[in-house]
Design an enzyme around this catalytic site. Structure first.
Site, PDB file in Angstrom:
ATOM      1  N   ASP A  13       0.812  -1.222   0.000  1.00  0.00           N
ATOM      2  CA  ASP A  13       0.000   0.000   0.000  1.00  0.00           C
ATOM      3  C   ASP A  13       0.845   1.272   0.000  1.00  0.00           C
ATOM      4  O   ASP A  13       0.463   2.282   0.581  1.00  0.00           O
ATOM      5  CB  ASP A  13      -0.965   0.028   1.205  1.00  0.00           C
ATOM      6  CG  ASP A  13      -1.710  -1.272   1.348  1.00  0.00           C
ATOM      7  OD1 ASP A  13      -2.274  -1.723   0.349  1.00  0.00           O
ATOM      8  OD2 ASP A  13      -1.713  -1.847   2.454  1.00  0.00           O
ATOM      9  N   LYS A  16       1.861   2.050  -5.152  1.00  0.00           N
ATOM     10  CA  LYS A  16       2.516   1.505  -6.344  1.00  0.00           C
ATOM     11  C   LYS A  16       1.708   1.762  -7.605  1.00  0.00           C
ATOM     12  O   LYS A  16       2.270   1.976  -8.669  1.00  0.00           O
ATOM     13  CB  LYS A  16       2.711  -0.015  -6.199  1.00  0.00           C
ATOM     14  CG  LYS A  16       3.794  -0.397  -5.219  1.00  0.00           C
ATOM     15  CD  LYS A  16       4.041  -1.881  -5.219  1.00  0.00           C
ATOM     16  CE  LYS A  16       2.948  -2.685  -4.557  1.00  0.00           C
ATOM     17  NZ  LYS A  16       2.750  -2.437  -3.130  1.00  0.00           N
ATOM     18  N   GLY A  40      -4.183  -4.942  -4.561  1.00  0.00           N
ATOM     19  CA  GLY A  40      -5.208  -3.999  -5.019  1.00  0.00           C
ATOM     20  C   GLY A  40      -4.519  -2.773  -5.564  1.00  0.00           C
ATOM     21  O   GLY A  40      -3.906  -2.028  -4.818  1.00  0.00           O
ATOM     22  N   HIS A  41      -4.546  -2.599  -6.878  1.00  0.00           N
ATOM     23  CA  HIS A  41      -3.901  -1.441  -7.490  1.00  0.00           C
ATOM     24  C   HIS A  41      -4.964  -0.559  -8.139  1.00  0.00           C
ATOM     25  O   HIS A  41      -5.725  -1.013  -8.976  1.00  0.00           O
ATOM     26  CB  HIS A  41      -2.871  -1.879  -8.527  1.00  0.00           C
ATOM     27  CG  HIS A  41      -1.673  -2.572  -7.907  1.00  0.00           C
ATOM     28  ND1 HIS A  41      -0.683  -3.173  -8.624  1.00  0.00           N
ATOM     29  CD2 HIS A  41      -1.318  -2.721  -6.607  1.00  0.00           C
ATOM     30  CE1 HIS A  41       0.225  -3.672  -7.801  1.00  0.00           C
ATOM     31  NE2 HIS A  41      -0.145  -3.422  -6.569  1.00  0.00           N
ATOM     32  N   GLN A 224       2.130  -6.227  -2.961  1.00  0.00           N
ATOM     33  CA  GLN A 224       2.450  -6.233  -1.518  1.00  0.00           C
ATOM     34  C   GLN A 224       3.737  -5.444  -1.256  1.00  0.00           C
ATOM     35  O   GLN A 224       4.050  -4.543  -2.017  1.00  0.00           O
ATOM     36  CB  GLN A 224       2.571  -7.667  -0.981  1.00  0.00           C
ATOM     37  CG  GLN A 224       1.257  -8.422  -0.889  1.00  0.00           C
ATOM     38  CD  GLN A 224       0.884  -9.131  -2.164  1.00  0.00           C
ATOM     39  OE1 GLN A 224       1.705  -9.794  -2.765  1.00  0.00           O
ATOM     40  NE2 GLN A 224      -0.366  -9.016  -2.579  1.00  0.00           N
TER      41      GLN A 224
HETATM   42  P1  IMP Z   1      -2.424 -13.001   2.356  1.00  0.00           P
HETATM   43  O1  IMP Z   1      -1.484 -12.445   1.318  1.00  0.00           O
HETATM   44  O2  IMP Z   1      -3.876 -12.841   1.981  1.00  0.00           O
HETATM   45  O3  IMP Z   1      -2.067 -14.396   2.759  1.00  0.00           O
HETATM   46  O4  IMP Z   1      -2.242 -12.100   3.692  1.00  0.00           O
HETATM   47  C1  IMP Z   1      -1.035 -12.143   4.438  1.00  0.00           C
HETATM   48  C2  IMP Z   1      -0.669 -10.762   4.954  1.00  0.00           C
HETATM   49  O5  IMP Z   1      -0.320  -9.925   3.852  1.00  0.00           O
HETATM   50  C3  IMP Z   1      -1.797 -10.010   5.684  1.00  0.00           C
HETATM   51  O6  IMP Z   1      -1.215  -9.242   6.710  1.00  0.00           O
HETATM   52  C4  IMP Z   1      -2.376  -9.107   4.611  1.00  0.00           C
HETATM   53  O7  IMP Z   1      -2.994  -7.980   5.169  1.00  0.00           O
HETATM   54  C5  IMP Z   1      -1.105  -8.743   3.864  1.00  0.00           C
HETATM   55  N1  IMP Z   1      -1.356  -8.361   2.477  1.00  0.00           N
HETATM   56  C6  IMP Z   1      -1.631  -9.173   1.438  1.00  0.00           C
HETATM   57  N2  IMP Z   1      -1.770  -8.461   0.304  1.00  0.00           N
HETATM   58  C7  IMP Z   1      -1.560  -7.182   0.625  1.00  0.00           C
HETATM   59  C8  IMP Z   1      -1.533  -5.955  -0.140  1.00  0.00           C
HETATM   60  O8  IMP Z   1      -1.717  -5.925  -1.360  1.00  0.00           O
HETATM   61  N3  IMP Z   1      -1.279  -4.819   0.576  1.00  0.00           N
HETATM   62  C9  IMP Z   1      -1.025  -4.829   1.906  1.00  0.00           C
HETATM   63  N4  IMP Z   1      -1.031  -5.930   2.650  1.00  0.00           N
HETATM   64  C10 IMP Z   1      -1.296  -7.109   2.018  1.00  0.00           C
END
Ligand code: IMP
Length: 430
Positions: A13, A16, A40-41, A224
């Site tokens: 977040d 990007k 999420g972009h 991420q």
């Molecule tokens: P997962 O990727 O759904 O397994 O989540 C694992 C961790 O990564 C959690 O803390 C989510 O909030 C974080 N996370 C996954 N995708 C994103 C992203 O695009 N932005 C910020 N945090 C993310």
């Protein structure tokens, strides 16, 4: 021609979307190399807002090739819906503009169910995931029981793969009190979507090699952030993929020599969603103010993000692990109006000063940030397009950040608008 990798240098977040869009206009190929639709972009192109999760940001621009690399995990039903939505916004998506690596693992419905069931079960194992099945799909990939895009092309193989996966998953599901997976229904659903996915399937590694040989510019779009990296993040409160820049090579099938420039996206303060350590987190009025001014709500889950001061220790660390050559500093304007700003310049652990985040969870928990205080600025930096537009204290803040993270600012973003960007170094320049 230079190829550029864009990675988030914090917990995701970082903003990007705008930077990737800005760079993708000048790239020929845009490739995602890890993660899935947990990302999420948000892109704003000519006044239209596009929300992308699994699709690379290049799809909204004509004449580009967008690639879903083998390092991703792909929910085919989600992808088809996302394609439909984006097509509904007037964007053309064809097998010439979108390619999916044949060796990409699929996220199936039972992965999402397992992800959510685990999160709901016990407080000890709660990660705060997006609930999209990302972790369970990656587990199956390394467990050699995942179904990959190419498996959709042959019914016999598909059955064998499904059976292999279900032996494992039905045992797990029994332990969690979930019904066994309906094999026939799953196979029917997979057969139904197979041709719609296969039309985009390609030997992506080969296509990328050819593009590279032809001198095309490749933009590797990370999702991420590096602190969510499975190896170098705040484990176990991480995502299940390698997020750092090295993954751009393994997640697409190009060699590491294909990477010319790594751009780290860095927010002028820090946020994180989900559970896990966050040394500079602010649970006070300043934290609330950062969240409000920065609109810190997740694009994918709508969850409120935790907010805190800029942590130079962590960003120096992620710049090192990703080989970041320059950063894009975003959301500086969110800091407008603070009397004072704090930057974390080290930690204190059991009375000793340290300059990195230790790996052991108990050490991380005992780390307290050491802050340097800087004067704030009252003027608005929003929309600044040159250094001359910035107040002196804002420039001092940026310069101090560069010094502390040992990496220069290549781009400075001062609002969500594309033009509100100060370019210092062109990442695509050879
Ligand atoms: P997962 O990727 O759904 O397994 O989540 C694992 C961790 O990564 C959690 O803390 C989510 O909030 C974080 N996370 C996954 N995708 C994103 C992203 O695009 N932005 C910020 N945090 C993310």
């Amino acid at each position: 021609m230079a190829n550029v990798v864009v990675v988030g240098a914090q917990w995701g977040d970082e903003g990007k979307g705008k930077i990737v869009d800005w760079l993708s206009e000048r790239a020929d190929v845009i490739a995602r190399f890890q993660g899935g639709h947990n990302a999420g972009h948000t892109l704003v192109v000519d006044g239209t807002v596009y929300k992308l999760h699994a699709l690379p940001s290049g799809v909204v621009r004509g004449g580009k090739l967008s690639v879903i690399g083998n390092g991703m995990v792909l929910d085919p039903w989600h992808l088809l819906k996302e394609i439909e939505t984006i097509r509904g916004q007037g964007v053309e998506i064809t097998p010439e503009t979108l390619m999916i690596a044949e060796n990409t693992p699929l996220i199936l419905p039972f992965h999402g169910e397992l992800d959510r069931a685990r999160e709901a079960q016990a407080s000890v194992s709660k990660i705060g995931t997006t609930g999209r099945g990302i972790g369970p799909a990656y587990e199956d990939k390394v467990g050699r029981r995942v179904i990959r895009v190419a498996d959709l092309g042959d019914d016999k193989t598909l059955e064998v793969r499904v059976d292999r996966a279900l032996v494992h998953h039905n045992a797990l599901r029994a332990g969690l009190g979930l019904e066994p997976v309906d094999r026939a229904a799953l196979l029917a659903e997979l057969r139904e979507i197979a041709p719609r996915i296969l039309e985009f399937a390609a030997p992506v590694w080969k296509v990328l090699h050819e593009k590279r040989r032809a001198g095309r510019r490749i933009l590797f779009e990370g999702a991420q952030g590096a602190l969510l990296d499975i190896d170098f993040g705040t484990y176990p409160y991480v995502t299940s993929s390698n997020v750092i820049a090295g993954q751009a090579a393994t997640g697409t099938g190009l060699g590491p020599d294909a990477i010319d420039f790594v751009l780290g996206i860095v927010k002028a303060y820090t946020t994180r969603v989900g559970e896990g350590p966050f040394p500079t987190e602010l649970l006070d009025e300043d934290g609330r103010r950062l969240g409000e001014r920065g609109h810190e709500f997740g694009t994918t889950t709508g969850r409120q993000r935790r907010c805190g001061w800029f942590d130079a220790v962590l960003v120096r660390q992620t710049c090192a692990t990703s080989g970041v050559k320059g950063i894009a500093l975003t959301k500086l304007d969110v800091l407008d109006g603070f009397d004072e700003l704090k930057i974390c310049v080290g930690y204190e652990l059991d009375g000793k000063r340290i300059d990195y985040l230790p790996t052991a969870a108990d050490h991380q928990a005992r780390c307290t940030p050491v802050y340097e205080t800087m004067p704030g600025w009252q003027e608005s930096t929003e929309g600044a397009r040159s250094w001359a537009d910035l107040p002196a204290n804002a420039i001092k803040y940026v310069r101090r950040v560069e010094e502390l993270i040992e990496c220069p600012v290549a781009l400075l973003s001062t609002s969500p608008e594309r033009e509100d960007t100060i370019l210092v170094t062109d990442p695509f320049a050879d």
